[in-house]
Design a protein around this motif. Structure first.
Motif, PDB file in Angstrom:
ATOM      1  N   LYS A 126       0.850  -1.187   0.000  1.00  0.00           N
ATOM      2  CA  LYS A 126       0.000   0.000   0.000  1.00  0.00           C
ATOM      3  C   LYS A 126       0.885   1.237   0.000  1.00  0.00           C
ATOM      4  O   LYS A 126       1.960   1.241   0.599  1.00  0.00           O
ATOM      5  CB  LYS A 126      -0.891  -0.010   1.249  1.00  0.00           C
ATOM      6  N   LYS A 131       3.086   7.798   3.087  1.00  0.00           N
ATOM      7  CA  LYS A 131       3.591   6.568   3.691  1.00  0.00           C
ATOM      8  C   LYS A 131       3.666   5.427   2.679  1.00  0.00           C
ATOM      9  O   LYS A 131       2.883   5.364   1.742  1.00  0.00           O
ATOM     10  CB  LYS A 131       2.705   6.125   4.854  1.00  0.00           C
ATOM     11  N   TYR A 133       3.705   1.215   2.881  1.00  0.00           N
ATOM     12  CA  TYR A 133       3.415   0.079   3.746  1.00  0.00           C
ATOM     13  C   TYR A 133       4.024  -1.169   3.123  1.00  0.00           C
ATOM     14  O   TYR A 133       3.811  -1.441   1.942  1.00  0.00           O
ATOM     15  CB  TYR A 133       1.905  -0.098   3.901  1.00  0.00           C
ATOM     16  N   LYS A 145       4.558  -6.580   8.985  1.00  0.00           N
ATOM     17  CA  LYS A 145       4.190  -5.362   8.283  1.00  0.00           C
ATOM     18  C   LYS A 145       5.004  -4.208   8.854  1.00  0.00           C
ATOM     19  O   LYS A 145       5.278  -4.163  10.066  1.00  0.00           O
ATOM     20  CB  LYS A 145       2.699  -5.045   8.473  1.00  0.00           C
ATOM     21  N   HIS A 146       5.353  -3.254   7.981  1.00  0.00           N
ATOM     22  CA  HIS A 146       6.061  -2.054   8.389  1.00  0.00           C
ATOM     23  C   HIS A 146       5.482  -0.854   7.658  1.00  0.00           C
ATOM     24  O   HIS A 146       4.903  -0.994   6.575  1.00  0.00           O
ATOM     25  CB  HIS A 146       7.559  -2.151   8.066  1.00  0.00           C
ATOM     26  N   THR A 147       5.683   0.312   8.235  1.00  0.00           N
ATOM     27  CA  THR A 147       5.240   1.565   7.625  1.00  0.00           C
ATOM     28  C   THR A 147       6.426   2.524   7.620  1.00  0.00           C
ATOM     29  O   THR A 147       7.123   2.668   8.629  1.00  0.00           O
ATOM     30  CB  THR A 147       4.083   2.180   8.437  1.00  0.00           C
TER      31      THR A 147
END
Length: 149
Positions: A126, A131, A133, A145-147
């Protein structure tokens, strides 16, 4: 198969934890930090990665195994799946070297980390105006998951 199918499959892997040995790879048991994964097991008989990838850092192995699992029934082969040795850094760099480069990521892109030659790779699922993702294998011994801003 479309990019939404790929993202759905990769998201389904979030939470997987590497194992302390080459046992119970497909379960929630035997968690550890020795780099044994179902992803290396998934591709061990395919000759895709030039040998056994158990026990080595697995960020690139994770992504390649996911993509292979999605296309295996189509009997496709891809040059990019032939990573030259047992190093995650080499695997990430090999993917980086042969993939299209973009300055504005979108869903389905790989994102590379490290200065100079990349040493880690993740999947972009995403993007917003501020940002990115990602889902990354071998992130604190798991798929997470990371942002990023």
């Amino acid at each position: 198969m479309n990019i939404k199918d790929v993202t759905k499959y990769i998201k389904s892997q979030v939470g997987y934890h590497e194992k302390k040995s080459n046992k119970l790879l497909y379960t929630d048991k035997n968690n550890g930090n020795k780099n044994f994964t179902k992803y290396a097991d998934m591709i061990k008989s395919t000759n895709l990665l030039n040998g056994n990838k158990q026990g080595v850092a697995w960020c690139a192995v994770f992504l390649i195994a996911c993509f292979w699992d999605l296309i295996k029934d189509e009997k496709k082969t891809h040059k990019i799946l032939s990573i030259p040795n047992n190093s995650a850094a080499a695997g990430a760099y090999y993917l980086y070297k042969y993939m299209r480069k973009v300055t504005e990521p979108q869903e389905g892109d790989f994102i590379f980390f490290g200065t100079g030659k990349p040493s880690h790779v993740g999947y972009v699922y995403k993007v917003t105006s501020v940002k990115v993702y990602t889902i990354e294998g071998n992130s604190s011994d798991s798929v997470k998951k990371h942002t990023y801003l």
